[in-house]
Design a protein around this motif. Structure first.
Motif, short mmCIF file in Angstrom:
data_model
loop_
_atom_site.label_atom_id
_atom_site.label_comp_id
_atom_site.label_asym_id
_atom_site.label_seq_id
_atom_site.Cartn_x
_atom_site.Cartn_y
_atom_site.Cartn_z
N PHE A 24 0.82 -1.21 0.00
CA PHE A 24 0.00 0.00 0.00
C PHE A 24 0.85 1.26 0.00
O PHE A 24 0.56 2.23 -0.69
CB PHE A 24 -0.92 0.00 1.22
CG PHE A 24 -1.91 1.12 1.20
CD1 PHE A 24 -3.10 1.00 0.52
CD2 PHE A 24 -1.64 2.31 1.84
CE1 PHE A 24 -4.00 2.04 0.47
CE2 PHE A 24 -2.53 3.36 1.80
CZ PHE A 24 -3.71 3.22 1.12
N GLY A 25 1.92 1.22 0.79
CA GLY A 25 2.77 2.41 0.89
C GLY A 25 3.41 2.78 -0.42
O GLY A 25 3.67 3.94 -0.71
N LYS A 26 3.68 1.77 -1.27
CA LYS A 26 4.38 2.05 -2.51
C LYS A 26 3.44 2.38 -3.65
O LYS A 26 3.76 3.15 -4.54
CB LYS A 26 5.20 0.81 -2.89
CG LYS A 26 6.63 0.85 -2.41
CD LYS A 26 7.49 0.13 -3.44
CE LYS A 26 8.88 -0.12 -2.92
NZ LYS A 26 9.06 -1.54 -2.55
N ARG A 27 2.28 1.74 -3.63
CA ARG A 27 1.40 1.84 -4.79
C ARG A 27 0.13 2.63 -4.52
O ARG A 27 -0.52 3.12 -5.44
CB ARG A 27 1.00 0.43 -5.23
CG ARG A 27 2.10 -0.29 -5.94
CD ARG A 27 1.78 -0.37 -7.41
NE ARG A 27 2.92 -0.82 -8.16
CZ ARG A 27 3.75 0.00 -8.80
NH1 ARG A 27 3.54 1.28 -8.75
NH2 ARG A 27 4.76 -0.47 -9.48
N GLY A 28 -0.27 2.71 -3.27
CA GLY A 28 -1.50 3.43 -2.97
C GLY A 28 -2.74 2.56 -3.01
O GLY A 28 -3.84 3.03 -2.81
N TYR A 29 -2.57 1.28 -3.33
CA TYR A 29 -3.69 0.34 -3.23
C TYR A 29 -3.13 -0.97 -2.73
O TYR A 29 -1.96 -1.28 -2.92
CB TYR A 29 -4.43 0.18 -4.55
CG TYR A 29 -3.54 -0.08 -5.74
CD1 TYR A 29 -3.12 -1.36 -6.05
CD2 TYR A 29 -3.12 0.96 -6.56
CE1 TYR A 29 -2.30 -1.61 -7.12
CE2 TYR A 29 -2.29 0.73 -7.64
CZ TYR A 29 -1.89 -0.56 -7.92
OH TYR A 29 -1.08 -0.79 -8.98
N GLY A 78 -5.99 1.53 4.45
CA GLY A 78 -5.30 0.79 3.39
C GLY A 78 -6.12 -0.29 2.72
O GLY A 78 -5.69 -1.44 2.64
N ALA C 239 -7.80 7.66 7.79
CA ALA C 239 -7.87 6.31 7.23
C ALA C 239 -6.59 5.91 6.52
O ALA C 239 -6.15 4.77 6.61
CB ALA C 239 -9.05 6.21 6.27
N GLU C 240 -6.01 6.85 5.79
CA GLU C 240 -4.75 6.56 5.11
C GLU C 240 -3.79 7.67 5.46
O GLU C 240 -3.49 8.53 4.64
CB GLU C 240 -4.96 6.54 3.59
CG GLU C 240 -5.83 5.42 3.12
CD GLU C 240 -6.34 5.65 1.72
OE1 GLU C 240 -5.79 6.49 1.00
OE2 GLU C 240 -7.31 4.98 1.34
N ASP C 304 1.83 2.03 -12.13
CA ASP C 304 0.76 2.96 -11.79
C ASP C 304 0.73 3.20 -10.30
O ASP C 304 1.28 2.43 -9.51
CB ASP C 304 -0.60 2.44 -12.29
CG ASP C 304 -1.01 1.17 -11.60
OD1 ASP C 304 -0.12 0.49 -11.08
OD2 ASP C 304 -2.20 0.85 -11.60
N PHE C 305 0.09 4.27 -9.93
CA PHE C 305 0.16 4.70 -8.56
C PHE C 305 -1.07 5.53 -8.24
O PHE C 305 -1.55 6.29 -9.06
CB PHE C 305 1.42 5.54 -8.37
CG PHE C 305 1.69 5.87 -6.96
CD1 PHE C 305 2.38 4.98 -6.16
CD2 PHE C 305 1.25 7.05 -6.41
CE1 PHE C 305 2.60 5.27 -4.84
CE2 PHE C 305 1.46 7.35 -5.09
CZ PHE C 305 2.14 6.45 -4.30
N TYR C 306 -1.55 5.37 -7.00
CA TYR C 306 -2.69 6.18 -6.58
C TYR C 306 -2.36 6.80 -5.24
O TYR C 306 -1.81 6.14 -4.36
CB TYR C 306 -3.94 5.31 -6.46
CG TYR C 306 -5.19 6.10 -6.21
CD1 TYR C 306 -5.92 6.63 -7.27
CD2 TYR C 306 -5.65 6.33 -4.93
CE1 TYR C 306 -7.07 7.36 -7.04
CE2 TYR C 306 -6.80 7.07 -4.70
CZ TYR C 306 -7.50 7.58 -5.77
OH TYR C 306 -8.63 8.32 -5.55
#
Ligand code: SF4
Lengths: 160, 174, 372
Positions: A24-29, A78, C239-240, C304-306
């Motif tokens: 999650f920290g690297k990709r955001g999902y 996350g 939450a994040e 890709d990245f969010y």
């Protein structure tokens, strides 16, 4: 009603190789799902039952196909899921607006900007551009872009 | 008593009366509430407590084009919006003036680039603009100065501007 | 000659077009309403009148060149968008941000959030027919703009964050002015509540109007005060957690009924929480550099990245697809107002035309952010 339920539901729906956890920290999902065309709606149903919401939806134009991206999220830490579906040029995709009303507009936007039609969408009009526009601006063959890539160059796996 | 100033304008032209009327017009400009994008917020700020456009008689923001006599084009003109702007302009009763506020309304601003498809680069492509206020966004002081310039222009009875495509030496509008 | 009696009034539906130029649609939004008398049967918001092609623009611009665009999408909370974009690219590329810069970002971002809510407060009440609160709110807002203007150089469209830090360091004057502002705004709450919150007309126009419950909010993907007003304590800042929010104490205000009044109260309490965050952040503001080591030209790795942050209107996310060059291959902005506005297609049906203004205002949209 949680993220684990969702994972379980996905496991029953897809083969294990299609669901991969990510950092999650690297990709955001935290979960990436590669779906097939006819799995889009079942996935949405599973997500809906697990209390997830459709956060965003978009597409990316590649040389070989469009990749339509669905981002689901739960109200927890996350727990974002990226679902990716390959759509060949000129093909359509089933709508998920039957499950999520949010998709009504997201799909209109994707149709507007990429020209990907959605089957059974009740009201597939352009969302952002004027109704008489005859182009789909976010396609790579429109305007000035820096190179067109193929899907596996970016996502590192061949299109299904 | 021959009138030497036979300029295009009203059929019956009484110079002195015209000047007096212009003075009145200049000091009670009624702008139209018409925000397109970011610049509209600065337009609101110009009308609100600190800057107080009312000091110059231009603080009566009207919601209807039929009641207003200056159109402040504040923001980016998208292609979808452009026909509406022309309609609004045509609905305003003459004499009317137009202020292009912000770089977007002047020339497309940051959104004019190679391959852009969404905006009309410049308000003067679709309506005749009298005063240009540069900035992204212009500060409220800038807008106030623009309106003061417009008042000047009106009191002096200067010629109206025309659309860019009719301006002398204008670059051909894309 | 037979007298012509007037025809009996036939009940019929008719259409009303509201906008794109309308004083209370806050920009260029068009609502196409199908009416039965005073009641709305169907509402169809038509967006796109502010479409500027930000996403296409990104594809032909460097990551650095796209930076100013972010604050022009949502011009009311430009710094929050700016922060979101910069943080996304930093995470992708692995750029470290020194702690002082993170704290400065948070202080500025929260100030920006308050200024956004204040503007919303002023214009919302103005739409409902009260002009004075508008002047009060702008009075307070101008102070924030002055504070931010001093260090960012802009009143509205800030491009203050840089990859790896911020553009300019804050000084003692900034800290003093911010502290003074906190005290001032706190002393104003009572005025605001006396003027508006306790006003009978206001209560009648917002209580029980435009109810968006949890279930609807999930179906439409609403975030921000709209979701929190429905009782869901969901805030990206919690939450994040990003930046230094985990170290700071604040609460997530929520409503219960999900009506316009709840959303109003949520925003009000959020401003107070933002003040708390600013206070703590100023207290802890560490010494040190404000720019980390960042490459001259950012080249994120492939993939890709969010990344999402909480803007004044909800979760704003940047979905970036990078092909390893200095240009984004695809940049999608998940804008909160799009989903928050879409919910009106359902909420507006069955309500009175006059309530449209109240409901639309309570959702708080920024049109160019929807249209991008
Ligand atoms: S000139 Fe700048 S501030 Fe004004 S509308 Fe254009 S982008 Fe926004």
């Amino acid at each position: 009603m949680s993220f684990d339920d969702f994972k379980e539901g996905l496991g029953a729906l897809l083969e294990p190789s299609a669901v991969r956890p990510t950092d999650f920290g690297k990709r955001g999902y935290s979960l990436q799902v590669t779906a097939k065309r006819d799995q889009v709606e079942p996935i949405a149903r599973v997500a809906r039952e697990a209390d997830l919401f459709l956060e965003a939806m978009t597409a990316v134009d590649f040389a070989d196909a469009f990749q339509v991206i669905y981002l689901y999220n739960a109200f927890g830490a996350g727990s974002r899921v990226r679902v990716r579906v390959a759509v060949k040029k000129g093909e359509s995709l089933p709508t998920v607006s039957t499950v999520y009303d949010a998709a009504l507009w997201h799909e209109r936007e994707v149709f507007d900007l990429f020209g990907i039609p959605f089957d059974n969408h009740p009201d597939l009009r352009r969302l952002l551009l004027p109704e008489d526009a005859d182009f789909h601006p976010l396609r790579k063959d429109f305007g000035k872009v820096h190179g067109v890539r193929s899907t596996d160059e970016i996502y590192g796996e061949p299109t299904a | 008593m021959a009138d030497k100033k036979v300029a295009p304008g009203p059929i019956v032209h009484v110079a002195v009366l015209e000047d007096i009327l212009n003075l009145f017009r200049a000091n009670s400009l009624w702008p139209m509430t018409f925000g397109l994008a970011c610049c509209a917020i600065e337009m609101m700020a110009a009308g609100a407590s600190r800057f107080d456009l009312d000091r110059f008689g231009a603080g009566v923001f009207r919601g209807s084009p039929r009641q207003s006599d200056v159109m402040i084009v504040a923001g980016t003109i998208s292609r979808k919006m452009a026909p509406t702007i022309v309609t609004l302009w045509e609905q305003m009763p003459a004499p009317k003036w137009c202020v292009a506020m912000g770089n977007c309304a002047i020339s497309g601003g940051p959104f004019e680039y190679d391959g852009q498809y969404a905006i009309v680069p410049g308000a003067d492509l679709i309506v005749p603009v009298d005063v240009y206020v540069p900035g992204c966004p212009p500060r409220p002081e800038g807008l106030i100065q623009g309106l003061l310039l417009l008042q000047d222009k009106i009191t002096k009875g200067e010629k109206r501007n025309v659309l860019r495509r009719f301006q002398r030496g204008a670059r051909s509008a894309a | 000659m037979a007298s012509q009696l007037p025809e009996p009034i036939v009940e019929q539906t008719y259409y009303l077009n509201m906008g794109p130029q309308h004083p209370s649609t806050h920009g260029v939004l068009r609502l196409f309403l199908k009416l039965d008398g005073e009641y709305i049967i169907e509402a169809d918001p038509i967006v796109g009148y502010g479409h500027r092609g930000h996403e296409k623009m990104a594809e032909s611009h460097l990551y650095e060149q796209f930076l100013p665009n972010t604050s022009r999408m949502d011009y009311l909370s430009g710094l929050l968008f700016n922060h979101g974009y910069v943080a996304a690219v930093e995470k992708m590329t692995g750029i470290e941000v020194p702690p002082r810069a993170e704290y400065i970002r948070i202080v500025c971002a929260e100030l920006n959030r308050i200024s956004s809510h204040l503007l919303w407060f002023g214009t919302y009440i103005m739409d409902l027919g009260g002009f004075t609160p508008f002047l009060y709110a702008f009075d307070d807002r101008e102070i924030i703009l002055d504070i931010l203007d001093r260090i960012t150089g802009s009143r509205l469209t800030y491009s203050y964050c840089r990859f790896g830090g911020v553009a300019k360091d804050v000084d003692d004057e900034f800290i003093r002015a911010t502290r003074e502002f906190i005290g001032r705004l706190r002393s104003r709450w009572e005025d605001y509540h006396n003027l508006v919150t306790k006003n009978v007309i206001f209560i009648h126009r917002t209580k029980g109007v435009g109810v968006i419950n949890r279930e609807t909010a999930i179906r439409f993907g609403c975030t921000g005060p709209v979701l929190r007003g429905a009782g869901v304590a969901y805030d990206i800042r919690r939450a994040e957690p990003y930046s230094v929010y985990p170290e700071l104490e604040f609460e997530i205000p929520t409503g219960a009924a999900g009506d316009a009044f709840d959303r109003y109260m949520v925003r009000f309490q959020e401003m107070e929480q933002s003040l708390r965050i600013i206070e703590q952040a100023l207290e802890r503001l560490p010494e040190g550099p404000i720019r980390g080591r960042a490459p001259r030209k950012v080249r994120p790795p492939k993939g890709d990245f969010y990344f999402a942050v909480e803007s004044a209107r909800g979760a704003v996310g940047f979905y970036i697809v990078s092909d390893g060059t200095g240009y984004p291959y695809r940049l999608k902005v998940r804008s909160p107002s799009l989903s928050n506005l879409q919910v009106l297609t359902e909420t507006l049906s069955g309500t009175l035309v006059a309530d449209t203004i109240s409901i639309l205002g309570s959702v708080d949209i920024v049109v160019p952010e929807i249209d991008r």
